[in-house]
Design a protein around this motif. Sequence first.
Motif, short mmCIF file in Angstrom:
data_model
loop_
_atom_site.label_atom_id
_atom_site.label_comp_id
_atom_site.label_asym_id
_atom_site.label_seq_id
_atom_site.Cartn_x
_atom_site.Cartn_y
_atom_site.Cartn_z
N VAL A 129 -1.36 -3.79 -4.26
CA VAL A 129 -0.39 -2.88 -3.23
C VAL A 129 1.20 -3.29 -4.38
O VAL A 129 1.08 -4.53 -4.23
N GLN B 166 7.64 -3.07 2.61
CA GLN B 166 6.84 -2.83 1.15
C GLN B 166 5.93 -3.90 1.57
O GLN B 166 4.44 -3.59 1.86
N ALA C 172 2.07 -4.01 3.90
CA ALA C 172 0.62 -4.06 2.68
C ALA C 172 0.02 -5.43 3.19
O ALA C 172 -0.81 -5.51 3.49
N ALA D 178 -3.41 -6.25 2.27
CA ALA D 178 -3.71 -6.24 0.72
C ALA D 178 -4.53 -7.96 0.19
O ALA D 178 -3.67 -9.12 0.99
N ILE E 9 -0.05 -9.07 -3.73
CA ILE E 9 1.79 -7.97 -3.92
C ILE E 9 1.44 -7.88 -5.10
O ILE E 9 1.63 -8.81 -5.71
#
Length: 326
Positions: free
Chosen positions: A118, A125, A129, A134, A137
């Motif tokens: 992501v 954010q 994620a 996720a 990152i």
Amino acid sequence: MKTRITEIFGIQYPIIQGGLAYLAYAELASAVSNAGGLGQITAATLGTPEKLREEIRKVRKLTDKPFGVNFAIARHDGNYKDLLEVAIEEKVPTISITGGNPQPVFERIKGENIKTLVLVSGVRQAQKAEELGADAIMAVGQEGGGHLGRDDIGTMVLIPRVVESVSIPVLASGGIGDGRGLLAAFALGAEGVEMGTRFIATQECVHANNVYKKALVNAKETDTVIIKKTLGTPGRVLRSEYTRDIIEREQHGATYEDLKNVVSGEANCRYIYEGNEQEGFGWAGQVAGLIKDIPTVQELFDEMVSTAEQGKQRLVNIFEAEKKFI
């Protein structure tokens, strides 16, 4: 090189190719994967499920290494579900999600054997994620090309802030285009890098016009500007009369409706495909100031690894020299 990124995604080097709207096709993606990184094709600009399926299968003919499919979900206006189904059916190894709320994507691929990346531009954010599941990152600093965060945070500060805020591995993005940037990313706590602009100026980025590639080679680090900032969707582009006009119109209060044709994907394509500098624009990061040639992807990887090794030895020498004086 061994980091959590190489382990999770099954690659030799922790170098990820960005989604690159209108440019991330099988030729580039397979070259990156064959060189030891993770190449990607872009779903957003392929348009139809049939074309995406065709491009995925083309990648598989060109490489037996892991690759990814990028979903720039804001660009789809929510109409990405059919494309996502193709990625699932074709059992793509990795999906990257940029430019929107990734939650619906995570909900759909739950239980599928698909790794996820992501793209974020801030700590909140990144934490979101991670909560969604996720695997890694990609944190992009203000130096990056294309669409950016709204907070103007540079890579040097953003990466350690994101690293200390999540437990999953972080890729550094924005201003990175050679082995020095890779080594610096490691020093900041990242476990790899994501690059966009640098991969445009390679021989296997066959869809990019030579005018665009040569402009990246000739650009200095001061030759990019931010457009669409007043619209709330800032993005970094090559400086030109065309982009200067966009900024001037923004300064005079132009709305999205006023500007939508000049900042559209069609305008982007007029420049990157046709080299039409009078009627289009090209995304580019400040790293353009470090781009001096148009190598093959393999040559780029060789340079990055070699330069990073040299930089590592330089650091060892510095620290060893310090011990001699203690």
